[in-house]
Scaffold this motif. Structure first.
Motif, short mmCIF file in Angstrom:
data_model
loop_
_atom_site.label_atom_id
_atom_site.label_comp_id
_atom_site.label_asym_id
_atom_site.label_seq_id
_atom_site.Cartn_x
_atom_site.Cartn_y
_atom_site.Cartn_z
N TYR A 24 -5.66 4.99 6.69
CA TYR A 24 -4.98 3.77 6.32
C TYR A 24 -3.65 3.55 7.06
CZ TYR A 24 -8.34 3.81 2.49
OH TYR A 24 -9.49 3.83 1.77
N ILE A 43 -0.83 5.06 6.59
CA ILE A 43 0.23 4.97 5.58
C ILE A 43 1.38 5.92 5.94
CG2 ILE A 43 0.78 5.32 3.14
CD1 ILE A 43 -2.11 4.73 2.51
N ARG A 63 0.83 -1.21 0.00
CA ARG A 63 0.00 0.00 0.00
C ARG A 63 0.86 1.25 0.00
NH1 ARG A 63 -4.28 0.07 4.66
NH2 ARG A 63 -5.21 -1.53 3.34
N GLU A 64 1.94 1.22 0.78
CA GLU A 64 2.82 2.38 0.85
C GLU A 64 3.60 2.57 -0.46
OE1 GLU A 64 3.63 2.31 5.67
OE2 GLU A 64 4.91 1.15 4.33
#
Length: 206
Positions: free
Chosen positions: A201, A203, A38-39
């Motif tokens: 999220y 992040i 995701r990152e």
């Protein structure tokens, strides 16, 4: 000093990739853990969007949204992610604008902007507007003018650098002015959207 020019001209892709690879290693060490998918997607997506914004404005000399966007995004995700986003944005956008021996210098310049922008975690938009002036006129213009001096004259000398600085100063002022104006309009709205994303999220937490 022709050899210096030859190395730069013949190996600018390799130099660019080495700079980006070094930045990725620094990021990994900074977080002391493996970045999740995701990152990685976030970093590459934001870099691609910045690159596209520069490509869209290719018709206007030195009207570059890259600097303002890199500084703003870095202020949310921190100095090290900001550095990577700045470096990737420069590299990716040059596929639209044109790659060349100037690419490593632009990568370094925008990476430094991203790193410094990472410390501007504030809702006061006038602070980043002021900070952007020396970043664009100093960090970016000096880096690019060093590249121009080497490429045009075949070696780096103080006289050639000063000549590039003088000839490029009007365009540097356009770049700086556009960055300041764009920061005025996007700083708070863009930061709010990215802040919600980071909070929701988790992040790239600092």
């Amino acid at each position: 000093m022709y050899g210096s020019k030859s190395i730069l001209v013949d190996n600018y892709y390799l130099i660019s990739l080495l700079i980006i690879a070094a930045g990725i290693v620094i990021t990994a060490l900074y977080y002391r853990r493996r970045m999740n998918a995701r990152e990685l997607v976030l970093i590459t997506s934001l870099s691609a969007l910045i690159a596209i914004s520069r490509g869209v404005m290719a018709w206007a000399p030195e009207v570059k949204p890259v600097s303002a966007l890199v500084i703003t995004i870095a202020s949310i995700f921190g100095p090290v992610p900001g550095m990577i986003i700045g470096a990737l944005s420069a590299f990716l956008s040059n596929f639209l604008i044109g790659q060349g021996p100037w690419t490593p210098f632009q990568i370094i310049a925008w990476a430094l902007m991203g790193y410094i922008g990472g410390f501007l975690d504030t809702d006061n938009k006038y602070k980043p507007m002021l900070v952007s002036i020396p970043l664009v006129l100093g960090v970016y213009s000096v880096s690019v003018n060093i590249a121009s001096a080497i490429l045009i004259t075949g070696s780096f000398t103080w006289d050639s650098f000063v000549a590039m600085e003088i000839s490029g100063f009007p365009l540097d002022c356009v770049h700086t002015g556009f960055t300041v104006i764009l920061l005025y309009f996007i700083w708070n709205p863009l930061r709010k959207k990215l802040m919600r994303m980071r909070t929701k999220y988790g992040i790239l937490r600092r």
